[in-house]
Write a protein that holds these residues in place. Structure first.
Motif, PDB file in Angstrom:
ATOM      1  N   ARG A 140      -0.263  -2.110   7.152  1.00 28.13           N
ATOM      2  CA  ARG A 140       0.321  -2.850   8.268  1.00 28.13           C
ATOM      3  C   ARG A 140      -0.405  -4.184   8.345  1.00 28.13           C
ATOM      4  NH1 ARG A 140      -1.609  -0.288  14.060  1.00 28.13           N
ATOM      5  NH2 ARG A 140      -3.857  -0.563  13.760  1.00 28.13           N
ATOM      6  N   MET A 157      -0.246   3.352   2.916  1.00 26.58           N
ATOM      7  CA  MET A 157       0.652   2.540   3.743  1.00 26.58           C
ATOM      8  C   MET A 157      -0.177   1.363   4.238  1.00 26.58           C
ATOM      9  SD  MET A 157       2.469   5.477   6.137  1.00 26.58           S
ATOM     10  CE  MET A 157       0.992   5.807   7.063  1.00 26.58           C
ATOM     11  N   VAL A 201       2.893  12.366   0.563  1.00 23.58           N
ATOM     12  CA  VAL A 201       4.294  12.790   0.595  1.00 23.58           C
ATOM     13  C   VAL A 201       4.336  14.135  -0.126  1.00 23.58           C
ATOM     14  CG1 VAL A 201       6.651  12.031   0.052  1.00 23.58           C
ATOM     15  CG2 VAL A 201       4.879  10.354   0.503  1.00 23.58           C
ATOM     16  N   GLN A 233       4.590  -2.539  12.209  1.00 19.89           N
ATOM     17  CA  GLN A 233       4.704  -1.096  11.997  1.00 19.89           C
ATOM     18  C   GLN A 233       4.088  -0.763  10.635  1.00 19.89           C
ATOM     19  OE1 GLN A 233       6.057   1.131  14.257  1.00 19.89           O
ATOM     20  NE2 GLN A 233       6.023  -0.650  15.600  1.00 19.89           N
ATOM     21  N   TRP A 234       3.654   0.488  10.475  1.00 14.73           N
ATOM     22  CA  TRP A 234       3.134   0.893   9.173  1.00 14.73           C
ATOM     23  C   TRP A 234       4.262   0.858   8.152  1.00 14.73           C
ATOM     24  CZ3 TRP A 234      -1.802   1.172   7.948  1.00 14.73           C
ATOM     25  CH2 TRP A 234      -2.744   1.397   8.952  1.00 14.73           C
ATOM     26  N   SER A 235       3.955   0.437   6.930  1.00 15.00           N
ATOM     27  CA  SER A 235       4.956   0.432   5.854  1.00 15.00           C
ATOM     28  C   SER A 235       5.246   1.874   5.445  1.00 15.00           C
ATOM     29  CB  SER A 235       4.406  -0.342   4.640  1.00 15.00           C
ATOM     30  OG  SER A 235       3.339   0.389   4.044  1.00 15.00           O
ATOM     31  N   GLU A 236       6.254   2.029   4.615  1.00 18.80           N
ATOM     32  CA  GLU A 236       6.514   3.353   4.041  1.00 18.80           C
ATOM     33  C   GLU A 236       5.404   3.654   3.045  1.00 18.80           C
ATOM     34  OE1 GLU A 236      10.094   4.873   3.422  1.00 18.80           O
ATOM     35  OE2 GLU A 236      10.959   3.858   5.151  1.00 18.80           O
ATOM     36  N   CYS A 237       5.206   4.908   2.746  1.00 20.15           N
ATOM     37  CA  CYS A 237       4.220   5.310   1.745  1.00 20.15           C
ATOM     38  C   CYS A 237       4.634   4.694   0.407  1.00 20.15           C
ATOM     39  CB  CYS A 237       4.156   6.830   1.659  1.00 20.15           C
ATOM     40  SG  CYS A 237       2.678   7.439   0.830  1.00 20.15           S
ATOM     41  N   ASN A 238       3.679   4.206  -0.364  1.00 21.68           N
ATOM     42  CA  ASN A 238       4.024   3.506  -1.607  1.00 21.68           C
ATOM     43  C   ASN A 238       4.328   4.447  -2.770  1.00 21.68           C
ATOM     44  OD1 ASN A 238       1.357   4.347  -2.029  1.00 21.68           O
ATOM     45  ND2 ASN A 238       0.887   2.581  -3.311  1.00 21.68           N
ATOM     46  N   THR A 239       4.319   5.746  -2.514  1.00 18.69           N
ATOM     47  CA  THR A 239       4.695   6.698  -3.563  1.00 18.69           C
ATOM     48  C   THR A 239       5.798   7.611  -3.036  1.00 18.69           C
ATOM     49  OG1 THR A 239       3.016   8.281  -2.843  1.00 18.69           O
ATOM     50  CG2 THR A 239       2.387   6.764  -4.592  1.00 18.69           C
ATOM     51  N   SER A 240       6.566   8.189  -3.961  1.00 17.89           N
ATOM     52  CA  SER A 240       7.635   9.095  -3.530  1.00 17.89           C
ATOM     53  C   SER A 240       7.159  10.533  -3.489  1.00 17.89           C
ATOM     54  CB  SER A 240       8.845   8.943  -4.443  1.00 17.89           C
ATOM     55  OG  SER A 240       8.464   9.238  -5.774  1.00 17.89           O
ATOM     56  N   CYS A 274      -1.666   8.131   2.762  1.00 21.33           N
ATOM     57  CA  CYS A 274      -0.507   8.938   3.137  1.00 21.33           C
ATOM     58  C   CYS A 274      -0.267   9.952   2.026  1.00 21.33           C
ATOM     59  CB  CYS A 274       0.737   8.075   3.371  1.00 21.33           C
ATOM     60  SG  CYS A 274       1.189   7.035   1.965  1.00 21.33           S
TER      61      CYS A 274
END
Length: 124
Positions: A80, A78, A106, A65-72, A104
């Protein structure tokens, strides 16, 4: 009894495979009439043959699965991944990429006075 009259052995056939382990055969014919006597000689022979190993292509697992976005907040990325199940051998197809990255975004990052304290509290 009359002895068997047999033709010479034929040449060995080609190996039954184009790579790896296979079989090849050769034959000979009975030249005397069968009713003139019993002939128990073998008329066909088979033996194993070995050609260069068959190519084995790279095999991979399915993508994760794609990872979470690396920034908030703001722009980030992201990733995979997938794992190699079988390395290519004997000239098989090479492995394609095992990591993919995509952009990505956010929510917008807020800027202004007092944001540093707020971010520090959120981080805790």
């Amino acid at each position: 009894t009359i002895p068997c009259l047999l033709s010479p052995w034929s040449e060995w056939s080609d190996c039954s495979v184009t790579c790896g382990k296979g079989m090849r055969t050769r034959q000979r014919m009975l030249k005397s009439a069968a009713e003139l006597g019993d002939c128990n000689e073998e008329l066909e022979q088979a033996e194993k043959c070995m050609l260069p190993e068959c190519p084995i292509d790279c095999e991979l697992t399915e993508w994760s699965q794609w990872s979470e976005c690396n920034t908030s907040c703001g722009k980030g990325h992201m990733i995979r991944t997938r794992m190699i199940k079988m390395e290519p051998q004997f000239g098989g197809t090479a492995c394609p990429e095992t990591v993919q990255r995509t952009k990505c975004r956010v929510r917008k990052c807020l800027r202004g006075p007092g944001m540093e304290k707020r971010r520090w509290k959120e981080a805790r």
